[in-house]
Design an enzyme around this catalytic site. Structure first.
Site, mmCIF file in Angstrom:
data_model
loop_
_atom_site.group_PDB
_atom_site.id
_atom_site.type_symbol
_atom_site.label_atom_id
_atom_site.label_comp_id
_atom_site.label_asym_id
_atom_site.label_seq_id
_atom_site.Cartn_x
_atom_site.Cartn_y
_atom_site.Cartn_z
ATOM 1 N N ASP A 199 11.598 18.496 -63.738
ATOM 2 C CA ASP A 199 12.745 18.736 -62.778
ATOM 3 C C ASP A 199 13.966 17.779 -63.247
ATOM 4 O O ASP A 199 13.587 16.770 -63.732
ATOM 5 C CB ASP A 199 12.204 18.176 -61.360
ATOM 6 C CG ASP A 199 13.377 18.662 -60.551
ATOM 7 O OD1 ASP A 199 13.540 19.806 -60.319
ATOM 8 O OD2 ASP A 199 13.925 17.786 -60.073
ATOM 9 N N ASN A 207 26.487 19.851 -60.557
ATOM 10 C CA ASN A 207 27.224 20.837 -59.981
ATOM 11 C C ASN A 207 28.351 20.467 -59.130
ATOM 12 O O ASN A 207 29.482 20.700 -58.947
ATOM 13 C CB ASN A 207 26.217 21.832 -59.141
ATOM 14 C CG ASN A 207 25.342 22.589 -60.052
ATOM 15 O OD1 ASN A 207 25.678 22.679 -61.345
ATOM 16 N ND2 ASN A 207 24.070 22.836 -59.699
ATOM 17 N N ASP A 216 25.437 25.056 -65.483
ATOM 18 C CA ASP A 216 24.886 26.393 -66.387
ATOM 19 C C ASP A 216 24.751 25.719 -67.889
ATOM 20 O O ASP A 216 23.778 26.103 -68.490
ATOM 21 C CB ASP A 216 25.413 27.263 -66.294
ATOM 22 C CG ASP A 216 25.209 28.113 -64.758
ATOM 23 O OD1 ASP A 216 24.482 27.630 -64.248
ATOM 24 O OD2 ASP A 216 25.902 28.979 -64.529
ATOM 25 N N GLU A 242 16.573 24.160 -61.613
ATOM 26 C CA GLU A 242 16.448 23.055 -62.747
ATOM 27 C C GLU A 242 15.097 22.689 -63.021
ATOM 28 O O GLU A 242 14.855 21.649 -63.485
ATOM 29 C CB GLU A 242 17.461 21.979 -62.387
ATOM 30 C CG GLU A 242 17.090 21.089 -61.054
ATOM 31 C CD GLU A 242 17.537 21.714 -59.836
ATOM 32 O OE1 GLU A 242 17.470 20.981 -58.820
ATOM 33 O OE2 GLU A 242 17.892 22.883 -59.708
#
Length: 337
Positions: A199, A207, A216, A242
């Site tokens: 993770d 973001n 991305d 993610e």
């Protein structure tokens, strides 16, 4: 690729077939006279076209057997009628009886039924018979080519369906398909299997601060780095968002921890160049678990243990690896205290 032809019958029967079938540059030709050997050859080699000599023992049986093999339905089976008594009846009973014979042959599994007619003055095939055999050969070649094209298309569609479009890793659907296979292999062959769940730490901040396009791009760069630092046997999947899963076949717990520690290090030590002006430092948390004999066949137990280790790594401050053995020891100490 050469077309593969099996002739079920005698070598004398093969000699009566058109010369074009004997062209070694075009066809891989095999003659088999025994039923069991023919079945074994069909299963192992999967010839494209089969010529069957009707007068040979087991001819109808092999047509019927082939008809029952759904996975071999693309093989073109041509039944050649060479029984003298039937050829005599053909001339005596007329076209209605001929049609009835053809219908019976097709119902019993043949894709085509051809009468082996020869010239009265010699043993050569009539022009019409030769033309019909070669025409059915062409049909068989066309049929197998369509099958191959379809299989290639299906392979492409399967690859698309099982790939994550953003990262080019295998997707979750691919994991759900492959994990049970790896579990079964580990159980039946008594080999080790490990799994890592990864993770990205604080990915939401990326973001929020830089936008989803940067997020991305970061995932693409991360996956590229992970992929290039895995062993050839390891299989990486995007599990969602993610979060990623790596399957480690033939890998015990200690070896899996070594792989996980290496991945953790190569991610944190070097920033990711989003563009010439933006370089991002990130870390990852990793949970490691190994296959156990009493795990369920779908791998849910294995995934759950790795996920518990991942949660423990995040709770302990992130940017670290926790394996199941370490997690179990901590859990036991907490239970005792």
């Amino acid at each position: 690729m050469k077309t593969s032809i099996l002739v079920f019958g005698s070598h004398n029967f093969l000699a009566t077939l058109p010369d074009q079938i004997h062209d070694a540059n075009t066809f891989n030709l095999k003659v088999i006279s025994d039923f069991n050997q023919a079945v074994s050859h069909i299963q192992n080699v999967q010839p494209d076209i089969i010529f069957v000599q009707t007068s040979w023992k087991g001819s109808i049986k092999i047509c019927s057997w082939l008809k029952e093999q759904n996975q071999l339905s693309w093989i073109h089976c041509i039944l050649i009628e060479d029984r003298p008594q039937q050829l005599v009846k053909k001339s005596q009973r007329g076209w209605e009886w001929e049609f009835e014979m053809t219908a019976n042959a097709l119902n019993q599994g043949a894709d085509a039924y051809i009468w082996l007619l020869t010239e009265e003055t010699n043993d050569r095939l009539t022009t019409a018979t030769k033309s019909l055999i070669l025409s059915q050969l062409t049909v068989g070649v066309r049929k197998v080519q369509k099958y191959r094209d379809l299989m290639n298309t299906n392979d492409i569609l399967s690859a698309i369906a099982l790939a994550d479009s953003l990262t080019d890793l295998n997707n979750r659907r691919a994991l759900e398909w492959d994990l049970p296979r790896q579990i079964n292999k580990a159980r039946t062959q008594d080999i080790s299997l490990s799994l890592i769940i990864i993770d990205v730490d604080f990915f939401k901040k990326v973001n929020d601060q830089h936008g989803h396009l940067v997020g991305d791009r970061l995932l693409q760069l991360l996956c590229s780095r992970l992929r290039h630092n895995l062993r050839s046997q390891d299989i990486a999947f995007r599990y969602g968002g993610e979060e990623f899963v790596v399957l480690l076949p033939h890998t015990n717990g200690d070896e899996a921890m070594t792989v996980a520690e290496r991945l953790n290090r190569i991610v944190r030590e070097q920033p990711f160049a989003i563009n010439s002006n933006l370089h991002l430092h990130i870390t990852i948390s990793l949970g490691v678990a190994c296959f156990q004999p009493d795990d369920d066949e779908k791998g849910m137990n294995l995934l759950h243990r790795a996920d518990q280790c991942l949660l423990a790594a995040k709770a302990a401050g992130r940017n670290q690896v926790i394996g199941w053995e370490q997690y179990s020891q901590v859990s036991n100490l907490e239970a005792v205290s």
